[in-house]
Design a protein around this motif. Structure first.
Motif, PDB file in Angstrom:
ATOM      1  N   ARG A 132       0.822  -1.202   0.000  1.00  0.00           N
ATOM      2  CA  ARG A 132       0.000   0.000   0.000  1.00  0.00           C
ATOM      3  C   ARG A 132       0.864   1.265   0.000  1.00  0.00           C
ATOM      4  O   ARG A 132       0.335   2.361  -0.106  1.00  0.00           O
ATOM      5  CB  ARG A 132      -0.925  -0.001   1.218  1.00  0.00           C
ATOM      6  CG  ARG A 132      -1.800  -1.263   1.370  1.00  0.00           C
ATOM      7  CD  ARG A 132      -2.831  -1.365   0.275  1.00  0.00           C
ATOM      8  NE  ARG A 132      -3.560  -2.621   0.280  1.00  0.00           N
ATOM      9  CZ  ARG A 132      -4.808  -2.769   0.745  1.00  0.00           C
ATOM     10  NH1 ARG A 132      -5.436  -1.751   1.270  1.00  0.00           N
ATOM     11  NH2 ARG A 132      -5.417  -3.931   0.666  1.00  0.00           N
TER      12      ARG A 132
ATOM     13  N   GLY B 121      -6.822   1.604  -5.029  1.00  0.00           N
ATOM     14  CA  GLY B 121      -7.536   0.342  -5.142  1.00  0.00           C
ATOM     15  C   GLY B 121      -7.156  -0.498  -6.338  1.00  0.00           C
ATOM     16  O   GLY B 121      -7.592  -1.644  -6.450  1.00  0.00           O
TER      17      GLY B 121
ATOM     18  N   ASP C 270      -8.862  -0.721   3.201  1.00  0.00           N
ATOM     19  CA  ASP C 270      -9.649   0.301   2.519  1.00  0.00           C
ATOM     20  C   ASP C 270     -10.792   0.757   3.420  1.00  0.00           C
ATOM     21  O   ASP C 270     -11.294  -0.002   4.259  1.00  0.00           O
ATOM     22  CB  ASP C 270     -10.237  -0.255   1.215  1.00  0.00           C
ATOM     23  CG  ASP C 270      -9.164  -0.629   0.202  1.00  0.00           C
ATOM     24  OD1 ASP C 270      -8.017  -0.152   0.355  1.00  0.00           O
ATOM     25  OD2 ASP C 270      -9.475  -1.383  -0.726  1.00  0.00           O
TER      26      ASP C 270
ATOM     27  N   ALA D  40      -9.511   3.814  -1.246  1.00  0.00           N
ATOM     28  CA  ALA D  40      -8.257   3.127  -0.963  1.00  0.00           C
ATOM     29  C   ALA D  40      -7.140   4.084  -0.588  1.00  0.00           C
ATOM     30  O   ALA D  40      -6.244   3.733   0.170  1.00  0.00           O
ATOM     31  CB  ALA D  40      -7.831   2.294  -2.171  1.00  0.00           C
TER      32      ALA D  40
END
Length: 781
Positions: free
Chosen positions: A526, A550, A585, A600
């Motif tokens: 991420r 995302g 998320d 996200a």
């Protein structure tokens, strides 16, 4: 005594001998329990002289009748009318399996007076279950030991064997056919293997060896215990003054008749647990070279020995002796789940030779997969990547996975899941591994850190960097690192360093700053933590599946002047990074879960008024921007995500709760723009069926600001088509707090550790005149 070779059976038929004829009771039960469906297919195994096959043909079946004795089929063919729907085939169901059968599936499979002669019954039954059509029936018609003389025991089944036969089915019925047991089995129901203990042992029996021995095809030998009712490995207690390897070889010979070559015996680990309050130590021993055929040499202890497919072990219908399960887990970690606790003490690693037949088949599939990867353009002929993929035995890192699936270039087998079914570890698809290895641009002698372990990819990396290169593979899950260590040791890659720790942090402790030539991340990240950048040398490469709003892309970065600059994007999917670096998320459910809005990156937008927006009429814009079918458009999603950082989300409609309120986006979800009380999302429609079809992008919008949002989204789609469709953006990674202001034509996404700056190489505003967009249905539902 039962015959065991085709020659013995041929002699039996040549002497004019036959078998018990099909009786009226059998005919009545066949008509009642196995009537022929329309176009029904039947398989008669061990058909002998073909009496049952002919009866099934007369009843309406098309019949494949198989027997391993050619003499039987000669007699059967002579007695079968030429217009009969029976095909005879010489086939040994034990040795040849089911691959050579004429049809892939059957409505009826029968064993009349033949099941007692099947040697590896569990394996054969598992394969035949797979050959039953839905609703199909498997029939076993057999004498029982209660109805035959003692000297004919080998042609009949006792009650325990009949009980084993009936396990693993939703429906198992037993009927009497004039003294024969008529067993009707329907609805295969494989179960989770369980463990079971024997009776309380005497203290001197608690130190011994469990032996994993395999045949040339890689099948494992298990015996069915007469007294305890469990499957178990060969092995047993130590004699006084005897070491574990000697015990293993002696017990194997005494129990099965197999003779082990001492050069092929390996002590893998010592396992300690307890049973009934008494400590127990078992040596996990692997034997790869042996001679002879398994035989029941101690009938008072073992009913029979069978070769089992390793892939069948997790779903055995009968219990597995606990120490045997622990030994199997030492050889193939993770294959069996839910085992009782045990203390494992590994022995110095030694490469384990592979069974010859399994190795030959795997090598053939491995080279075929490599050829496919070359044809598909994922790797070059003659490259070090091609050599590595042709060399490393991928299947040995995937126990429990069929060889064909292990070497499918598109499949990513799961290796670990949570109790809720969430995947936490897998082995990436070969095509993606080849792409990431290519992008890492490694050379012999390089140092590389892999984040996210499993073993196979680390072995590929080692082949590429060579004996003077260094490979360090890191994972936060001890299950994964233990598994990787075992498989790397077994395949001869024990020089690879396997490290247990948080992949976001440990590169800084494993390597000096600027000393690593590449970091290859095989889990979805991420963010880009500082440790990854700091450990890289100038010009070093970072290959990482990075999640941006995302969407996940495998992105290749090169370190320039302390910053990371990306030059390659590949859309992909990966298991998420675990540990402190994982950030879930932010999701919002609308209309009782029918609609999900997912944020996200960035700050989630207020969605409290979106329920009301759904009550408004829908606004549509069709952009005129088209794309052929089968052509990816992931760069459009990246374009939208980078140009709509504020208010950008992804929208999905649950297909099980779908009321038709929204037109459900194709695929998983849709790029969405949310502003206060309104939202708009991108979708597409088919406008031509030529070739693969032609699809047009459009926008649906809801709420008081629907017109403005539809114009904004449609304008961005048109702008992408006109100025950026053929572009890959230049992505630069700056530390999150660094003072590097973005240029006016750059887009910025800020994450906790890194600031992502995108330069699409376009000039002018990232919008377009939407006058050409079709306002179909504007302001109308």
């Amino acid at each position: 005594m039962a015959f065991t070779t085709p020659d013995e059976w041929d002699s039996h038929y040549a002497n004019g001998k036959t078998f018990r004829q099909l009786g009226d009771a059998e005919r009545r039960l066949l008509a009642e329990h196995a009537p022929a469906p329309d176009q029904g297919l039947a398989l008669d195994v061990g058909c002998g002289m073909g009496e049952l096959a002919r009866h099934l043909s007369d009843s309406g079946y098309t019949v494949d009748a198989v027997d391993f004795a050619p003499g039987a089929l000669t007699h059967a063919q002579d007695q079968t009318p030429t217009d009969s729907a029976v095909t005879y085939l010489v086939h040994d169901i034990d040795r040849d399996g089911t691959d050579g059968l004429p049809h892939p599936a059957y409505d009826l499979i029968t064993f009349r007076l033949s099941w007692a002669f099947v040697h590896d019954r569990t394996r054969v039954m598992n394969r035949l279950r797979e050959r039953l059509r839905p609703g199909g029936t498997l029939l076993v018609i057999t004498p029982t030991t209660a109805d035959v003389p003692d000297d004919r025991r080998d042609i009949a089944l006792d009650e325990d064997e009949l009980g084993l036969l009936c396990e693993g089915w939703h429906c198992a019925e037993r009927h009497d056919a004039d003294g024969l047991a008529f067993i009707v089995l329907r609805g295969p129901a494989p179960s989770q293997v369980t463990c079971a203990e024997k009776n309380k042992p005497s203290p001197h029996a608690l130190t011994g060896a469990g032996v994993v021995v395999t045949d040339p095809a890689g099948r494992i030998l298990l015996g069915w215990s007469r007294r305890r009712g469990v499957w178990e490995l060969p092995g047993g207690k130590n004699d006084p003054g005897e070491d574990f390897l000697t015990t293993a070889a002696r017990e194997l010979q005494e129990e099965t008749g197999l003779t082990a070559d001492p050069a092929g015996i390996r002590l893998l680990a010592l396992l300690m647990d307890s049973t009934r309050g008494i400590p127990r130590m078992t040596a996990a021993v692997r034997i790869t070279t042996h001679t002879g055929e398994p035989a029941v040499t101690e009938p008072h202890l073992t009913i029979r020995w069978e070769w089992h497919e390793v892939t069948d072990l997790p779903s055995l219908d009968q219990p597995l002796f606990t120490p045997s399960a622990h030994v199997i887990d030492t050889v193939w970690p993770g294959l069996l789940t839910g085992l009782p606790p045990v203390h494992c003490y590994p022995i110095t690693p030694t490469a384990i030779p592979e069974p010859a037949e399994q190795g030959e088949k795997a090598a053939e599939l491995r080279h075929s997969m490599a050829d496919q990867l070359v044809r598909d353009g994922y790797m070059d002929v003659g490259s070090t990547i091609e050599a590595a993929i042709r060399q490393v035995p991928r299947h040995r890192f995937l126990p429990g996975v069929a060889l064909a699936d292990a070497y499918d270039s598109q499949k990513a087998p799961v290796t670990r899941q949570t109790l809720g079914g969430k995947t936490t570890s897998s082995v990436s698809a070969p095509w993606l591994q080849a792409v990431m290895l290519r992008d890492a641009a490694l050379q012999p002698g390089d140092t590389v850190i892999e984040i996210g372990s499993g073993g196979y990819n680390a072995a590929l990396l080692k082949e590429i960097v060579g004996p003077h290169g260094t490979v360090i593979t890191v994972d936060i899950d001890p299950y994964v690192t233990d598994r990787a260590r075992r498989f790397l040791d077994d395949t001869g890659y024990d020089q690879i360093r396997v490290h247990l720790g948080d992949g976001e942090q440990v590169p800084g402790t494993l390597a000096a700053p600027g000393s690593v030539d590449a970091v290859v991340v095989t889990v979805e990240a991420r963010d880009i933590p500082p440790a990854w950048i700091n450990c890289l040398a100038e010009g070093g490469r970072l290959v990482v599946p990075l999640r941006i709003h995302g969407y996940t892309w495998s992105i290749t970065f090169t370190k320039h002047d302390g910053l990371l600059v990306a030059d390659r994007f590949e859309v992909c999917g990966f298991v998420s990074l675990q540990g402190p670096g994982y950030r879930p998320d932010h999701t919002v459910k609308l209309r009782g879960g029918e609609i999900t809005v997912r944020f996200a990156d960035g700050t989630p937008t207020d969605t409290s008024r979106l329920e009301a927006a759904l009550d408004k009429p829908r606004t549509e814009r069709w952009t005129g921007v088209t794309i052929p079918g089968q052509v990816p458009f992931d760069k459009l999603m990246l374009w939208l995500a980078t140009h709509l950082d504020t208010g950008f989300a992804r929208l999905a409609v649950d297909k099980n709760l779908d009321t038709g309120l929204l037109e459900r986006p194709s695929g998983s979800d849709a790029a969405t723009l949310i502003r206060d009380d309104s939202f708009a999302y991108v979708l597409y429609r088919k406008i031509s069926d030529d070739g693969d079809g032609l699809w047009e992008f459009g926008v649906h919008a809801y709420g008081p600001q629907a017109d403005d949002l539809a114009d904004t989204m449609a304008g961005l789609v048109v702008a992408w088509d006109r100025t950026a469709r053929d572009h890959t953006p230049v992505l630069t990674i700056h530390p999150a707090g660094a003072g590097h202001p973005a240029e006016s034509d750059q887009q910025v996404i800020t994450k906790p550790c890194a600031r992502l700056t995108f330069d699409w190489g376009t000039s002018g505003p990232a919008t377009a005149d939407t006058a050409s967009c079709q306002p179909a249905g504007k302001g109308a539902a």
